[in-house]
Design an enzyme around this catalytic site. Structure first.
Site, PDB file in Angstrom:
ATOM      1  N   ALA C  16       0.834  -1.198   0.000  1.00 12.49           N
ATOM      2  CA  ALA C  16       0.000   0.000   0.000  1.00 12.49           C
ATOM      3  C   ALA C  16       0.869   1.249   0.000  1.00 12.49           C
ATOM      4  O   ALA C  16       0.689   2.154  -0.822  1.00 12.49           O
ATOM      5  CB  ALA C  16      -0.933  -0.011   1.209  1.00 12.49           C
ATOM      6  N   HIS C  43       5.528  -7.059   5.381  1.00  7.52           N
ATOM      7  CA  HIS C  43       4.818  -8.319   5.492  1.00  7.52           C
ATOM      8  C   HIS C  43       4.026  -8.672   4.239  1.00  7.52           C
ATOM      9  O   HIS C  43       3.643  -9.827   4.055  1.00  7.52           O
ATOM     10  CB  HIS C  43       3.934  -8.348   6.722  1.00  7.52           C
ATOM     11  CG  HIS C  43       3.627  -9.748   7.135  1.00  7.52           C
ATOM     12  ND1 HIS C  43       4.609 -10.690   7.284  1.00  7.52           N
ATOM     13  CD2 HIS C  43       2.474 -10.389   7.363  1.00  7.52           C
ATOM     14  CE1 HIS C  43       4.070 -11.839   7.603  1.00  7.52           C
ATOM     15  NE2 HIS C  43       2.767 -11.704   7.656  1.00  7.52           N
ATOM     16  N   GLY C  49      -1.018 -16.362  -1.642  1.00  7.71           N
ATOM     17  CA  GLY C  49      -2.137 -16.792  -2.471  1.00  7.71           C
ATOM     18  C   GLY C  49      -2.358 -15.993  -3.727  1.00  7.71           C
ATOM     19  O   GLY C  49      -2.155 -16.494  -4.830  1.00  7.71           O
ATOM     20  N   PHE C 141     -10.417 -19.208  -4.805  1.00  6.31           N
ATOM     21  CA  PHE C 141     -10.194 -18.803  -3.423  1.00  6.31           C
ATOM     22  C   PHE C 141     -11.520 -18.889  -2.694  1.00  6.31           C
ATOM     23  O   PHE C 141     -12.577 -18.910  -3.342  1.00  6.31           O
ATOM     24  CB  PHE C 141      -9.656 -17.364  -3.393  1.00  6.31           C
ATOM     25  CG  PHE C 141      -8.254 -17.266  -2.881  1.00  6.31           C
ATOM     26  CD1 PHE C 141      -7.315 -18.234  -3.163  1.00  6.31           C
ATOM     27  CD2 PHE C 141      -7.863 -16.180  -2.108  1.00  6.31           C
ATOM     28  CE1 PHE C 141      -6.017 -18.133  -2.700  1.00  6.31           C
ATOM     29  CE2 PHE C 141      -6.570 -16.067  -1.635  1.00  6.31           C
ATOM     30  CZ  PHE C 141      -5.644 -17.045  -1.931  1.00  6.31           C
ATOM     31  N   GLN C 255      -9.927 -11.260  11.738  1.00  2.00           N
ATOM     32  CA  GLN C 255     -10.090 -12.523  11.016  1.00  2.00           C
ATOM     33  C   GLN C 255      -9.097 -13.572  11.494  1.00  2.00           C
ATOM     34  O   GLN C 255      -7.932 -13.287  11.716  1.00  2.00           O
ATOM     35  CB  GLN C 255      -9.859 -12.292   9.523  1.00  2.00           C
ATOM     36  CG  GLN C 255     -10.018 -13.549   8.710  1.00  2.00           C
ATOM     37  CD  GLN C 255      -9.981 -13.247   7.223  1.00  2.00           C
ATOM     38  OE1 GLN C 255      -8.923 -13.031   6.651  1.00  2.00           O
ATOM     39  NE2 GLN C 255     -11.132 -13.206   6.594  1.00  2.00           N
ATOM     40  N   HIS C 257      -7.452 -17.154  10.401  1.00  2.00           N
ATOM     41  CA  HIS C 257      -7.259 -17.975   9.202  1.00  2.00           C
ATOM     42  C   HIS C 257      -7.378 -19.441   9.576  1.00  2.00           C
ATOM     43  O   HIS C 257      -6.854 -19.868  10.598  1.00  2.00           O
ATOM     44  CB  HIS C 257      -5.883 -17.703   8.591  1.00  2.00           C
ATOM     45  CG  HIS C 257      -5.762 -18.177   7.181  1.00  2.00           C
ATOM     46  ND1 HIS C 257      -5.658 -19.511   6.875  1.00  2.00           N
ATOM     47  CD2 HIS C 257      -5.737 -17.510   6.004  1.00  2.00           C
ATOM     48  CE1 HIS C 257      -5.574 -19.639   5.554  1.00  2.00           C
ATOM     49  NE2 HIS C 257      -5.610 -18.441   5.001  1.00  2.00           N
ATOM     50  N   LEU C 267       1.554 -19.314   8.304  1.00  2.00           N
ATOM     51  CA  LEU C 267       0.379 -19.577   7.475  1.00  2.00           C
ATOM     52  C   LEU C 267       0.725 -20.482   6.301  1.00  2.00           C
ATOM     53  O   LEU C 267       1.748 -20.327   5.675  1.00  2.00           O
ATOM     54  CB  LEU C 267      -0.132 -18.253   6.929  1.00  2.00           C
ATOM     55  CG  LEU C 267      -1.332 -18.382   5.989  1.00  2.00           C
ATOM     56  CD1 LEU C 267      -2.581 -18.551   6.803  1.00  2.00           C
ATOM     57  CD2 LEU C 267      -1.430 -17.183   5.092  1.00  2.00           C
ATOM     58  N   GLU C 270      -4.339 -20.297   1.532  1.00  2.90           N
ATOM     59  CA  GLU C 270      -5.678 -20.745   1.204  1.00  2.90           C
ATOM     60  C   GLU C 270      -5.671 -21.463  -0.141  1.00  2.90           C
ATOM     61  O   GLU C 270      -6.539 -22.276  -0.428  1.00  2.90           O
ATOM     62  CB  GLU C 270      -6.576 -19.501   1.117  1.00  2.90           C
ATOM     63  CG  GLU C 270      -8.018 -19.813   0.934  1.00  2.90           C
ATOM     64  CD  GLU C 270      -8.883 -18.754   1.607  1.00  2.90           C
ATOM     65  OE1 GLU C 270      -8.535 -18.336   2.720  1.00  2.90           O
ATOM     66  OE2 GLU C 270      -9.879 -18.368   1.026  1.00  2.90           O
ATOM     67  N   ARG C 301     -13.581 -17.591   5.118  1.00  2.00           N
ATOM     68  CA  ARG C 301     -12.651 -17.924   6.193  1.00  2.00           C
ATOM     69  C   ARG C 301     -13.288 -18.013   7.559  1.00  2.00           C
ATOM     70  O   ARG C 301     -13.007 -18.924   8.337  1.00  2.00           O
ATOM     71  CB  ARG C 301     -11.579 -16.858   6.274  1.00  2.00           C
ATOM     72  CG  ARG C 301     -10.576 -17.073   5.240  1.00  2.00           C
ATOM     73  CD  ARG C 301      -9.458 -16.128   5.384  1.00  2.00           C
ATOM     74  NE  ARG C 301      -8.649 -16.357   4.202  1.00  2.00           N
ATOM     75  CZ  ARG C 301      -7.760 -15.529   3.740  1.00  2.00           C
ATOM     76  NH1 ARG C 301      -7.521 -14.416   4.353  1.00  2.00           N
ATOM     77  NH2 ARG C 301      -7.091 -15.833   2.671  1.00  2.00           N
ATOM     78  N   HIS C 369      -5.206 -13.617  11.810  1.00  2.00           N
ATOM     79  CA  HIS C 369      -4.616 -13.451  10.492  1.00  2.00           C
ATOM     80  C   HIS C 369      -4.736 -12.041   9.931  1.00  2.00           C
ATOM     81  O   HIS C 369      -3.811 -11.533   9.316  1.00  2.00           O
ATOM     82  CB  HIS C 369      -5.282 -14.431   9.531  1.00  2.00           C
ATOM     83  CG  HIS C 369      -4.741 -14.367   8.142  1.00  2.00           C
ATOM     84  ND1 HIS C 369      -3.394 -14.487   7.873  1.00  2.00           N
ATOM     85  CD2 HIS C 369      -5.343 -14.203   6.943  1.00  2.00           C
ATOM     86  CE1 HIS C 369      -3.203 -14.396   6.561  1.00  2.00           C
ATOM     87  NE2 HIS C 369      -4.368 -14.217   5.979  1.00  2.00           N
ATOM     88  N   GLU C 394      -3.880  -2.499   4.939  1.00  2.00           N
ATOM     89  CA  GLU C 394      -4.476  -3.172   6.083  1.00  2.00           C
ATOM     90  C   GLU C 394      -4.615  -2.244   7.279  1.00  2.00           C
ATOM     91  O   GLU C 394      -5.501  -2.429   8.119  1.00  2.00           O
ATOM     92  CB  GLU C 394      -3.633  -4.404   6.467  1.00  2.00           C
ATOM     93  CG  GLU C 394      -4.338  -5.288   7.482  1.00  2.00           C
ATOM     94  CD  GLU C 394      -3.600  -6.595   7.754  1.00  2.00           C
ATOM     95  OE1 GLU C 394      -2.724  -6.971   6.956  1.00  2.00           O
ATOM     96  OE2 GLU C 394      -3.908  -7.227   8.776  1.00  2.00           O
ATOM     97  N   ARG C 405     -13.070 -10.184   5.496  1.00  2.00           N
ATOM     98  CA  ARG C 405     -12.577  -9.948   4.149  1.00  2.00           C
ATOM     99  C   ARG C 405     -12.371 -11.281   3.457  1.00  2.00           C
ATOM    100  O   ARG C 405     -12.085 -12.285   4.081  1.00  2.00           O
ATOM    101  CB  ARG C 405     -11.275  -9.178   4.174  1.00  2.00           C
ATOM    102  CG  ARG C 405     -10.123 -10.010   4.627  1.00  2.00           C
ATOM    103  CD  ARG C 405      -8.870  -9.763   3.830  1.00  2.00           C
ATOM    104  NE  ARG C 405      -7.813 -10.530   4.471  1.00  2.00           N
ATOM    105  CZ  ARG C 405      -7.004 -11.339   3.819  1.00  2.00           C
ATOM    106  NH1 ARG C 405      -7.107 -11.484   2.537  1.00  2.00           N
ATOM    107  NH2 ARG C 405      -6.080 -12.011   4.460  1.00  2.00           N
ATOM    108  N   SER C 410      -7.437  -8.555   0.217  1.00  2.00           N
ATOM    109  CA  SER C 410      -6.663  -7.535   0.931  1.00  2.00           C
ATOM    110  C   SER C 410      -5.402  -7.187   0.170  1.00  2.00           C
ATOM    111  O   SER C 410      -4.987  -6.033   0.121  1.00  2.00           O
ATOM    112  CB  SER C 410      -6.323  -8.000   2.334  1.00  2.00           C
ATOM    113  OG  SER C 410      -5.423  -9.056   2.273  1.00  2.00           O
TER     114      SER C 410
END
Ligand SMILES: Cc1cc2nc3c(=O)[nH]c(=O)nc-3n(C[C@H](O)[C@H](O)[C@H](O)COP(=O)(O)OP(=O)(O)OC[C@H]3O[C@@H](n4cnc5c(N)ncnc54)[C@H](O)[C@@H]3O)c2cc1C
Ligand code: HEM
Ligand code: HEM
Ligand code: SF4
Ligand code: F3S
Ligand code: FES
Lengths: 262, 217, 631
Positions: C16, C43, C49, C141, C255, C257, C267, C270, C301, C369, C394, C405, C410
């Site tokens: 972002a 991060h 995914g 997804f 959220q 995961h 993680l 997904e 999720r 997550h 985020e 979400r 995201s």
């Protein structure tokens, strides 16, 4: 069953005039599936809160935690203690500027290398047409490019390179693999001469002496050896264009090159 | 002529370093070929001194020895000049490299150090050797045997032989790596090949020396 | 004190932050990015995914359109999102994917011909069309009607971040890594920049800027088990909250995961389930179809996480020294698929778990997550409360995610919002100058410097930052998890009250000249406690279940009372936020309804007619008709 690990850590704070470089011993009990990430954090939480080291993703995908583990550069977060003897010696990565203890400044080094090799796709970025369909690409080629884009800039390959340790302006295998990534990419409009300008010198491909430390330590298994060979051959041949007959050159050029079909 | 000849502010656009690298590689390849040929020729004495004499005679009458000798000398000198660009001349550099090799305990890194060290010794010893042989033409099995049996030359060759073979063997492997002919996939295989070759040539050389030693003059 | 001026200050250089930076730099503005780590370590690089965008190239995505993407997003959010924003997002996403492709992202491409894909663990064949050959491909997804997730093998975040970082290099964005923003500089009305601690020397510096963007990612580290990086500590949110003027939106929307690994919490994507992976219990029985007959493992999720937790509670989890878990099974995908398409997963399993996913089952459990909440902004990305302050990614509550979400939304949000907000910031910069008041700079600097001074003093009440962090972790894990109830949440709020009080007495144990990692933690903990409190208190007050926020004592979604967004303000010296509420969406292009998965009762609301229309859409059409008539 569970071992008591003797972890010896390099300590030095360059900002503190009273600090002398020395090795300091810590002891921790080993647990199941313990990584150096866990061990070092236990030390910092329980024994010495001033110990400097870098972790970010703790999953082997960001490249923060490169350090010299029993003599070999590697990622601490992805090193399990059960693969090591019970005496573990940790040093900061050489070549890069020391920030303190195990922490080094890879960011500045990589940004500098990036701008020296102009590590971006050279095309007319403004020409992007929001309404048009994207330019097509073969999926295999996309995969080949991504294979080199997987580098996490941990700096292990640079620290493992004898050339880089002797000459601080050497760009290292990572930069050459990065250039190879753009060489593969049809969106980059640079020609061989342009690449030659950037890495056709002793700081670039011709500085490499084939020591292969880079290849052997890279935690992401980037095909550094093969890319170094391909780039060196391509640029060496480029430098003797006009001396040797074209047909011979072309034959040499494409041998073993991974993107022959494109 | 371009702007770079007028001012240092404009970078020379030229093939410079690439060509030097190609030349270094070519000088290496030629020297490898020479040394293998040389060893096989000298070792012809194992089969019979007469054969060696015949070969030597052939080289001499065709003037290949008289001209070839100095050319090889020149080639070695060129190779030396080119390779010297990479050698750790400054104490700071060699210290850094030695420290690095110790830290890494990594074979290919040690091999380069071996190459540099053998190179310096070869520089001295090969010069002496060539001077002695080439100022005492023609080459005959008898003269060679005399030298080997004289005492000082046997230890000399016993040192030069492995030095030369190690240097050349590593050089062979490294050219393959640098120019991308030895790849991730076949590296192990080539490493083994290189070891066998080094071993093989040293064995042939030793047998040759023994043959000289027991050749009745 | 060193002072650095820029037109735009981006706090955070993840996807972002860098996307916004590129937009402003391309427009000729002087941009500086701050980051705790070198940008490529942000991060975002960990996201494996993919990114959702309705390109519709893949055969399984045929007929996809921004409308369908929009509908999926709104449903996914459990109608908690701002539909105006979700619309902007869905419409812009395809353009942005093509744009980054133009800049160098090596998206996987469609290969014409018959391919074997997996759905719900079963292989099936589909033929990709010849005319789509070479265009951007997509994978499945969770929670989507079509296959729409663009990807590069399993390193989507990595490759897009590399590309954006290379654009920053290209446009000479100033990157100051190893810096950490500690406080915003503001005069009560305008945001003027930030006080920043250099993580090489420990020095404090003032970065002044006409516009300031916060793009510092999530704040998952308020939980012990989180897939987030160790630097995801909410530094940006804390700086905004501390002004007392800028509210956080929907902080209770967290959220979890379904597939965090045990014990490391790393993680696995997904994509595993998207490609056909299944979830098994202690008896190696595939249980998801029993709960969700239609979507099974590919339900959204929150649903999957909840079902997993439910199943574990029935005693059907696998016991381990690290707690109960379930199994993820991808063995049937085969060695080639696992070592190429899911290579990162393969590496994680072998390197961190000692498990070979080609032959073994992977231990997984739901893990914190993503934070849907964050700095509340309007649709232009401008934060509430201070002029010249923006947020994206985020860290922001731009609010296209509402209470849940969708996977792949995201990562796409970071670049889509980055582009959109970036353009808005450029407009802002073009028409704006500020007066950098010395007093504002001094105030902000003194506050941070005084906090550091205070920590070095000895006193009778000594608190260790590490101790407080551990207590916060236990509280959040035990009481503010997937299933929530009034009693637990009250306990959490009370405990956090206490911890926030105690945090005033944090003292350092060691001393070190220059940079000191202990100070970093000590500076962060009080703020993290506040974020935790916003989460816990917001969750306590929201007496309904919506998306990821699940109250056992209020199981129904209550549109009548709770079709709104929580805004949390923090007044200095308090131990709890002040909560206000605003309408979830200015209008409802899709009126609240059933999600089609997850079940649950809905208490419906009467939404006035004019709110069920898109304001200008009809008008446009009308206008068009009128002009037609006229001509
Ligand atoms: C393991 C994992 C996998 C994921 N996979 C997917 C996926 O497949 N698809 C998807 O859509 N989403 C995925 N997500 C979510 C998505 O990756 C993130 O939401 C997104 O990357 C956030 O990007 P960002 O730019 O907002 O923040 P980040 O990338 O987190 O960047 C934050 C930046 O802020 C900086 N920063 C933080 N604090 C400060 C401070 N105080 N001062 C200065 N700088 C600061 C950091 O250094 C960093 O540069 C995943 C998330 C995780 C954790
Ligand atoms: C005269 C003394 C010599 C010196 C100082 C010398 C020095 C060196 C050095 C330093 C290298 C390493 C270069 C690099 O890594 O880039 C090298 C490579 C090599 N040397 Fe020598 N050398 C000498 C003689 C010889 C001889 C006599 C032979 C063969 C008969 C030989 C064959 C090679 C080969 C094949 C290589 C590899 C070439 C390459 O890497 O490009 N050298 N030499
Ligand atoms: C053109 C130059 C050369 C000529 C004519 C030549 C000739 C000979 C001859 C005649 C011998 C037999 C022994 C003797 O007579 O003393 C010999 C042995 C030897 N030479 Fe050379 N030589 C040349 C260059 C070199 C070089 C450059 C090297 C090493 C780098 C070398 C290494 C050796 C060794 C190691 C032996 C011992 C032989 C053995 O063990 O088989 N020679 N050479
Ligand atoms: S090439 Fe490998 S070792 Fe080098 S920086 Fe990249 S990931 Fe690290
Ligand atoms: S270690 Fe160094 S010398 Fe070349 S082969 Fe690797 S870059
Ligand atoms: S912490 Fe990210 S690679 Fe080790």
């Amino acid at each position: 069953m569970s071992r008591r690990l003797h972890i010896e850590v390099f300590r030095y704070n360059p900002l503190d005039p009273n600090s002398q470089p020395h090795m300091q011993s810590f002891y921790v009990n080993e647990y199941d599936s313990m990584t150096l990430f866990i061990a070092l954090n236990i030390i910092r939480d329980e024994q010495d809160p001033t110990l400097q080291f870098d972790f970010c993703c703790r999953a082997g995908i960001c490249g923060s935690c490169g350090m010299v583990i029993n003599g070999r550069p590697g990622l601490a977060c992805h090193t399990q203690t059960r693969d090591l003897p019970d005496h573990i010696v940790l040093h900061p990565l050489p070549v890069f500027k020391l920030i303190g203890d195990l922490s080094v400044d890879t960011g500045t080094w990589f940004r500098d290398a990036g701008s020296r090799i102009e590590a971006w796709v050279h095309n007319d970025h403004e020409k992007f047409d929001a309404k048009a369909e994207e330019a097509r690409m073969e999926n295999d080629l996309a995969n080949d490019i991504f294979e080199l884009d997987r580098c996490i800039e941990c700096g292990c390959c640079v620290s493992a390179c004898g050339t880089a340790r002797m000459r601080d302006d050497f760009l290292g295998a990572t930069s050459i693999a990065r250039i190879a990534r753009f060489y593969l990419d049809p969106r980059d409009e640079r020609n061989e001469e342009n690449y030659y300008q950037v890495i056709g010198n002793d700081q670039g491909v011709f500085g490499c002496m084939g020591l292969l430390g880079c290849e052997d330590v890279c935690p992401k298994h980037i095909p550094l050896q093969d890319q170094l060979g391909i780039m060196r051959r391509m640029l060496a041949i480029h430098s003797v264009k006009g001396i040797l007959p074209k047909r011979i050159l072309e034959k040499l050029q494409h041998k073993g090159c991974c993107h022959e079909s494109h | 002529m371009d702007a770079s000849t007028l001012t240092l502010h404009v970078r020379k656009t030229g093939a410079g370093v690439g060509r030097l690298d190609v030349m270094q590689m070519l000088s290496g390849v030629l020297l490898i070929l020479f040394l293998w040929a040389h060893l096989l020729l000298v070792s012809s004495v194992i089969i019979s001194p007469k054969l060696m004499n015949a070969i030597a005679w052939f080289f001499e009458t065709t003037y290949m020895a008289q001209v070839g000798g100095p050319i090889i000398g020149l080639l070695i000198f060129t190779h030396f000049l080119l390779a010297a660009r990479k050698m750790p001349w400054r104490a700071q550099e060699s210290n850094a490299f030695i420290k690095h090799s110790v830290m890494m305990h990594h074979k290919d890194t040690w091999l380069w150090l071996a190459q540099v060290v053998t190179a310096l010794l070869i520089l001295v010893m090969a010069s002496i050797h060539m001077w002695v042989v080439l100022t005492d033409l023609p080459i005959t099995a008898v003269k060679s045997a005399a030298r080997v049996q004289s005492g000082t030359w046997l230890p000399f060759y016993l040192v030069l032989l492995p030095l030369a073979e190690i240097h050349v063997g590593i050089g062979f492997y490294r050219i393959g790596v640098k120019y991308g002919y030895i790849t991730k996939a076949n590296r192990k295989w080539y490493q083994r090949l290189e070891n066998y070759m080094m071993g093989g040539f040293i064995t042939i050389g030793l047998i040759t020396l023994i043959r000289f030693l027991f050749l009745t003059v | 004190m060193q002072i650095i001026y820029s037109d735009l200050l981006c706090i955070g250089a993840g996807l972002a932050g860098e996307r916004v930076a590129v937009e402003a730099a391309k427009a000729g503005f002087n941009v500086t990015c701050l980051s705790i780590v070198p940008p490529r370590r942000s991060h975002s690089s960990a996201a494996q995914g993919g990114m959702q965008a309705a390109l519709g190239n893949a055969i399984m995505g045929e007929g996809d359109s921004p409308d369908i993407h929009f509908a999926d997003t709104v449903k996914g959010s459990d109608w908690g999102c701002d539909q105006e924003v979700a619309r902007i997002f869905a419409d812009t996403a395809p353009i942005v994917m093509r744009e980054v492709a133009h800049w160098g992202v090596p998206w996987n491409r469609v290969e014409a011909g018959v391919h074997t894909y997996y759905k719900g663990g079963k292989p099936f064949e589909a033929e990709e069309k010849r005319e789509k050959h070479g265009l951007i491909h997509a994978r499945a997804f969770g929670g989507t009607a079509k296959w729409r997730t663009c990807y590069t093998a399993d390193g989507t975040g990595r490759s897009v971040l590399n590309t954006l970082d290379s654009m920053c290099l290209r446009y000479e964005v100033g990157i100051h890594d190893r810096t950490q923003a500690e406080a915003l500089i503001h005069d009560g009305e305008n945001c003027l920049g930030a006080i920043v601690r250099c993580l090489k020397t420990g020095e404090l510096k003032a970065y002044l800027a006409t516009a300031t963007l916060i793009a510092t990612g999530g704040y998952g580290r308020i939980y012990r088990a989180t897939t987030n990086a160790v630097i995801c500590d909410g530094g940006g949110q804390i700086a905004a909250l501390d002004t007392g003027l800028v509210p956080m939106g929907n902080m209770e929307a967290i959220q979890f995961h379904p597939t965090g690994t045990v014990p490391t919490d790393i993680l696995v994507t997904e994509g595993c389930r998207g490609d056909g992976g299944t979830l098994l219990d202690v008896n190696e029985y595939r249980f998801m179809p029993d709960y969700e007959p239609e979507k099974a493992e590919l339900a959204s999720r929150d649903v999957v996480s909840r079902r997993m937790q439910e199943h574990i509670r029935k005693g059907l989890g696998v016991k381990s020294p690290y707690g109960d878990h379930l199994w993820l099974d991808i063995r049937h995908l085969g060695e080639k698929h696992i070592t190429t398409k899911l290579r990162e997963v393969y590496d994680i399993c072998t390197n961190f778990l000692g498990v070979n996913p080609i032959h073994d089952l992977i231990p997984v459990r739901p893990t914190q997550h993503y934070s849907m909440g964050g700095i509340r902004t309007n649709k232009d990305g401008a934060a509430y409360g201070l002029k010249g302050l923006f947020s994206a990614g985020e860290s922001a509550c731009w609010d296209m995610h509402g209470f849940n979400r969708l996977g792949g939304n995201s990562l796409a949000e970071t670049v889509v919002a980055g582009r959109y907000v970036g353009k808005k910031i450029v407009e802002f910069l073009q028409g704006h100058t500020v007066d950098f008041k010395q007093s504002a700079i001094n105030d902000a600097h003194t506050k941070v410097a005084a906090r550091i001074m205070e920590m070095t003093k000895r006193s009778s009440k000594q608190e260790s930052a590490i101790q407080l962090r551990d207590e916060m972790h236990s509280t959040m894990m035990d009481n503010v998890g997937i299933f929530r109830n009034g009693k637990d949440l009250q306990a959490a709020v009370d405990k956090l009250d206490e911890l926030i009080d105690r945090a005033k007495n944090i003292k350092l144990q060691g001393t070190a000249i220059g940079f000191n990692p202990e100070i970093s933690l000590a500076l962060r903990i009080p703020g993290m406690l506040k974020l935790a409190q916003c989460t816990a208190y917001g969750a306590l007050m929201r007496t309904e279940s919506r998306g990821a926020h699940t109250r056992e004592d209020f199981p129904e979604r209550n549109d009548k009372e709770w079709l709104n967004r929580t805004l949390a303000y923090w007044k200095d010296g308090e131990t709890r936020p002040e909560l206000k509420y605003e309408e979830a969406s200015p209008y409802f292009e899709i009126p609240p309804g059933e999600r089609g998965y997850g079940g649950g009762k809905i208490i419906t609301a009467d939404i006035p007619e004019e709110k069920l229309r898109v304001p200008n859409k009809g008008a446009d059409k009308k206008k068009a008709k009128q002009t037609k008539k006229a001509s």
